[in-house]
Motif scaffolding. Sequence first.
Motif, mmCIF file in Angstrom:
data_model
loop_
_atom_site.group_PDB
_atom_site.id
_atom_site.type_symbol
_atom_site.label_atom_id
_atom_site.label_comp_id
_atom_site.label_asym_id
_atom_site.label_seq_id
_atom_site.Cartn_x
_atom_site.Cartn_y
_atom_site.Cartn_z
ATOM 1 N N PRO A 251 6.372 4.306 1.928
ATOM 2 C CA PRO A 251 5.446 3.404 1.236
ATOM 3 C C PRO A 251 5.281 2.059 1.940
ATOM 4 O O PRO A 251 4.213 1.447 1.858
ATOM 5 N N GLU A 252 6.319 1.607 2.650
ATOM 6 C CA GLU A 252 6.225 0.346 3.374
ATOM 7 C C GLU A 252 5.684 0.531 4.787
ATOM 8 O O GLU A 252 4.824 -0.222 5.238
ATOM 9 N N LEU A 253 6.163 1.547 5.486
ATOM 10 C CA LEU A 253 5.753 1.744 6.879
ATOM 11 C C LEU A 253 4.378 2.380 7.010
ATOM 12 O O LEU A 253 3.669 2.141 7.993
ATOM 13 N N ASN A 254 4.012 3.246 6.063
ATOM 14 C CA ASN A 254 2.720 3.937 6.109
ATOM 15 C C ASN A 254 2.544 4.704 7.417
ATOM 16 O O ASN A 254 1.498 4.664 8.054
ATOM 17 N N ALA A 255 3.574 5.439 7.807
ATOM 18 C CA ALA A 255 3.515 6.217 9.043
ATOM 19 C C ALA A 255 2.926 7.597 8.815
ATOM 20 O O ALA A 255 2.252 8.144 9.689
ATOM 21 N N HIS B 294 -6.752 5.166 6.143
ATOM 22 C CA HIS B 294 -5.335 5.333 5.802
ATOM 23 C C HIS B 294 -4.541 4.037 5.813
ATOM 24 O O HIS B 294 -3.395 4.012 5.345
ATOM 25 N N GLY B 295 -5.081 2.963 6.382
ATOM 26 C CA GLY B 295 -4.371 1.701 6.413
ATOM 27 C C GLY B 295 -3.558 1.505 7.685
ATOM 28 O O GLY B 295 -3.688 2.249 8.656
ATOM 29 N N ARG B 296 -2.690 0.503 7.655
ATOM 30 C CA ARG B 296 -1.926 0.076 8.827
ATOM 31 C C ARG B 296 -0.532 0.700 8.836
ATOM 32 O O ARG B 296 0.163 0.713 7.825
ATOM 33 N N THR B 297 -0.118 1.189 10.000
ATOM 34 C CA THR B 297 1.259 1.645 10.204
ATOM 35 C C THR B 297 2.072 0.503 10.802
ATOM 36 O O THR B 297 1.619 -0.173 11.733
ATOM 37 N N LEU B 298 3.281 0.305 10.270
ATOM 38 C CA LEU B 298 4.167 -0.748 10.744
ATOM 39 C C LEU B 298 5.242 -0.186 11.658
ATOM 40 O O LEU B 298 5.634 0.976 11.529
#
Length: 504
Positions: A55-59, A155-159
């Motif tokens: 949920p935080e990394l969005n990988a 899908h948004g940003r991967t951290l």
Amino acid sequence: MRHPDTPAQPAAKPAPSGELWQRPATELAAALRKRDISAVDVVRSCLGRIEEVNPELNALVDVRPDAALRAARRADEQAAAGAELGALHGIPVSIKINTEQRGHATTNGVTAFAHNIAEGDAACVTALRDAGAIPLGRSNAPAFSLRWFSTNDLHGRTLNPWGHSRTPGGSSGGAAASLAAGMTPLAQGNDIGGSIRFPAACCGVVGVRPTVGRVSDWGPPARVDTPHGPRELDFPPTVHSCAVQGPLARTVADARLILHAMSTPDLRTPHGVPVLPARTEQPRPTGPLKVAVVRGIGTVKNHPAVDRALTEAAAHLEDAGYELDERDDMPLLAEASRLWSLLITEDTRSLLPVVDQLGDDAIRTALAGHFAAAATLWGEQPSLQTYIDGWARRATLITRLQELLGSDRLLLTPVCAEPPFEQDADLAGQERVFALFPAMWPMTAVPILGFPAVTLPVTLHDGLPIGAQLIGGRFEEDLLLDAAQAIEDRTPALHPWTSAGGDG
């Protein structure tokens, strides 16, 4: 040590030693064969890790726990029945969002493709399934997979698990970030300009770019609607000649395991080969292997941490018995990197109307910067003759590099002249963009010639992984992996959920 700009709450949390999601794929494979553990146990462990950190990394996107657990139960039933088990039996793997996986949308990070459901698998996915791997989530990438950063409007940003303000790499950034954070032990990616190797280096894992033709890049035919009805989409020459499917993993042994499973001779592809002999069936080089340490190509200065990592990797190889010689530059690689800016850019030009119509603001801005950077080398719009001459020169450079490498020499290079870039550095204005492309010469020189390469982590600098790249002769992946193993054996394990490795 974590990068100082990482938020106070880390994405990758410490876990008890020995949890299944932490264990290497080779170790899991052995335990699954002996039935010391079950595939259901492995999948549940990875799903738990995904729930904790994704949920935080969005990988990973499109994770389907029920389907993965059904596949795991079938795998356990096969093992119980005494069936012959594949090399990756019961091991979870992620599949990139630009690769066809039946029943899943091949979105490529584009909102307009959100419902582009694949009716079949790409050949590399079929190979992974045939080896017993269990697909567990789709890995994120930039729109159209055309950036060294992994964010898109769909899908948004991967951290990056090591530092959230730094790119996880692109375009296989979701694959690398999910591996580094422990979500899956193995991942599939693809590479035409560093898209496997750069994310692997940014996230401190191993990335393998195979020789063109070793791993099939066949996929179900793509079709587009025209005024005269649907037709198959034809890809430009650089896609067939330079792009590859390949693996990412947390260890060199795991990378070797999945590479061999993915190595699928396939004559449906323009550069497919009919058979791939194992290295044990080929003559072994006599005497120690030689490694040329290429620190640069004379156009950009390395960050001190990059030079230190290269020095450490070279020392590890020398300790393992390799013969080293230092090269201040290598004009052949410099020319190959320049050709990448010509051939890849011109083949991408035909895609610009589609990107303008369907892409997000980030990919439109990034591509504009890409074309502006290429124009400093080749002009605003190179002539057809320049393009043709570029392809002719490419063939000569392939011959020259193969003659140099043969079967007993490797090249050791940086991954990039800089540590992992700040997020969205390619959107930060012309001056920054024009610095990125020269810094990425090790990533662009290799694919334009179709050679294999491996990147792996060597050390940490300010809490960020810094890696090195090994380049070898065509179809000499096992020699590359042997050298990578020698480096890894002498390097502390680097994981973002521990402090191992110290400050580089």
